[in-house]
Design an enzyme around this catalytic site. Structure first.
Site, PDB file in Angstrom:
ATOM      1  N   SER A 186       0.188  -1.281  -0.140  1.00  0.00           N
ATOM      2  CA  SER A 186      -0.122  -0.085  -0.265  1.00  0.00           C
ATOM      3  C   SER A 186       1.037   0.899  -0.451  1.00  0.00           C
ATOM      4  O   SER A 186       2.115   1.192   0.541  1.00  0.00           O
ATOM      5  CB  SER A 186      -0.943   0.118   1.125  1.00  0.00           C
ATOM      6  OG  SER A 186      -1.281   0.831   1.842  1.00  0.00           O
ATOM      7  N   TYR A 227      -2.065  -0.090  10.148  1.00  0.00           N
ATOM      8  CA  TYR A 227      -2.726  -0.375   8.545  1.00  0.00           C
ATOM      9  C   TYR A 227      -1.000  -0.245   7.826  1.00  0.00           C
ATOM     10  O   TYR A 227      -1.295  -1.474   7.380  1.00  0.00           O
ATOM     11  CB  TYR A 227      -3.954  -0.251   8.343  1.00  0.00           C
ATOM     12  CG  TYR A 227      -3.620  -0.307   6.176  1.00  0.00           C
ATOM     13  CD1 TYR A 227      -3.981  -1.707   6.219  1.00  0.00           C
ATOM     14  CD2 TYR A 227      -3.613   0.379   5.369  1.00  0.00           C
ATOM     15  CE1 TYR A 227      -3.923  -1.895   5.065  1.00  0.00           C
ATOM     16  CE2 TYR A 227      -3.621  -0.201   4.177  1.00  0.00           C
ATOM     17  CZ  TYR A 227      -3.862  -0.872   3.799  1.00  0.00           C
ATOM     18  OH  TYR A 227      -4.034  -2.016   2.634  1.00  0.00           O
TER      19      TYR A 227
END
Length: 314
Positions: A124, A149
């Site tokens: 990501s 995350y």
């Protein structure tokens, strides 16, 4: 190829699986139908890929995953399963650690044990943290994540490096930049705004609408995933993005135009865990994977709005 796609019932996973099936690959999907969002949406995704074999199970459970590998004997793995959402991870960091780290390690171990030829991992843009020096390059330091995350995705890359160097596993990490398009998750900004506009609700524009995101249309992301499967590397990291940030205010304007609905807007302060801007340097992906951004933001939003209007009869 025999391809195992984790998270294959999700937004990106279902699009990747359909492309692979359309080109003749055998696809097995693993998904646990987590209740992070409405399971019916994943069921609809699977309706687009009826040819895929589906296993409902959890990547955190190593013995169950070993049975799946024993049965399916995949040539390659596309690992897209994850607990997503920066803000969700701030509230439930243990979920993100369990799924995104423990689950990934389980898969890496099994991929090595079963002689998988290539392992493609969905990373990501969040791992770049809150920086303003753009575009983001794969060589930039990424040791200051601002959400669990982001930290979990960086951990996945690091474990991939271990299994590549110590066990000879071909591993490619693809850093996705704000993926959008038809069938997107309901927590994603463009889908969340569209839902709010359709329901006549006020939508909140964080950071007073000044956040900039490198929106990347789903078809371009799928192109990058397929290219990574076709061009295995011992260990590489690639950005997959659109190479141009778009302000939140611009996103809302495109939704207003495409849906023919005027948004009720509220401008609010920046949220914890959010970054001001993302922008991908995709020169490495161009050079080594032949990756190109093909769908402009305007064209991609037209495609999303066309799908959305058909889906909700507006």
């Amino acid at each position: 190829m025999k391809v195992l796609v984790t998270g294959g019932a999700g937004f990106i996973g279902s699009h990747v699986s359909k492309r692979l099936l359309d080109r003749g690959d055998d696809v097995t999907i693993i998904d646990n139908f987590d209740d992070y969002y409405d399971r019916e949406l994943k069921a609809k995704n699977l309706n687009t890929i009826p040819e895929a074999e589906i296993h409902i199970g959890d990547i955190k459970h190593q013995s169950w995953m070993k049975d799946a590998f024993t049965i399916d004997k995949p040539d390659v793995v596309v690992h897209l399963a994850a607990m997503a959402g920066v803000r969700h991870s701030l509230e439930y960091p243990e979920y993100h650690s369990d799924v995104n780290i423990t689950g990934t390690v389980n898969l890496l171990k099994l991929a090595t044990e079963f002689g998988v030829e290539n392992f493609v991992f969905a990373s990501s843009s969040s791992i770049y943290g809150d920086r303003t020096n753009i575009p983001f390059k794969e060589t930039d330091r990424v040791d200051e994540p601002i959400s669990p995350y982001a930290a979990s995705k960086k951990a996945g890359e690091l474990f991939g490096s271990v299994y590549s160097s110590q066990h000879g596993l071909n591993f490619t990490a693809l850093r996705f930049f704000t993926v959008y398009g038809p069938r997107s998750r309901p927590d994603m900004a463009h889908r969340k705004f569209a839902d709010g506009m359709r329901e006549g609700k006020t939508i909140q524009l964080y950071n007073n609408g000044k956040n900039g995101r490198d929106y990347t249309f789903i078809d371009d992301i799928v192109d990058g995933v397929v290219a990574a499967l076709e061009n295995p590397h011992r260990y590489e990291i690639f950005n997959l993005g659109g190479d141009k940030p778009v302000l939140t205010t611009e996103l809302v304007s495109e939704l207003e135009r495409g849906l023919d609905i005027e948004a009720k807007k509220e401008y609010v302060e920046k949220q914890t865990g959010d970054v001001d801007i993302t922008c991908a340097d995709i020169s490495k992906a161009k050079r080594m994977l032949g990756y190109e951004r093909k769908v402009s933001f305007k064209k991609g939003m037209e495609k999303f709005c066309d799908w959305y209007k058909q889906e909700y009869k507006i």
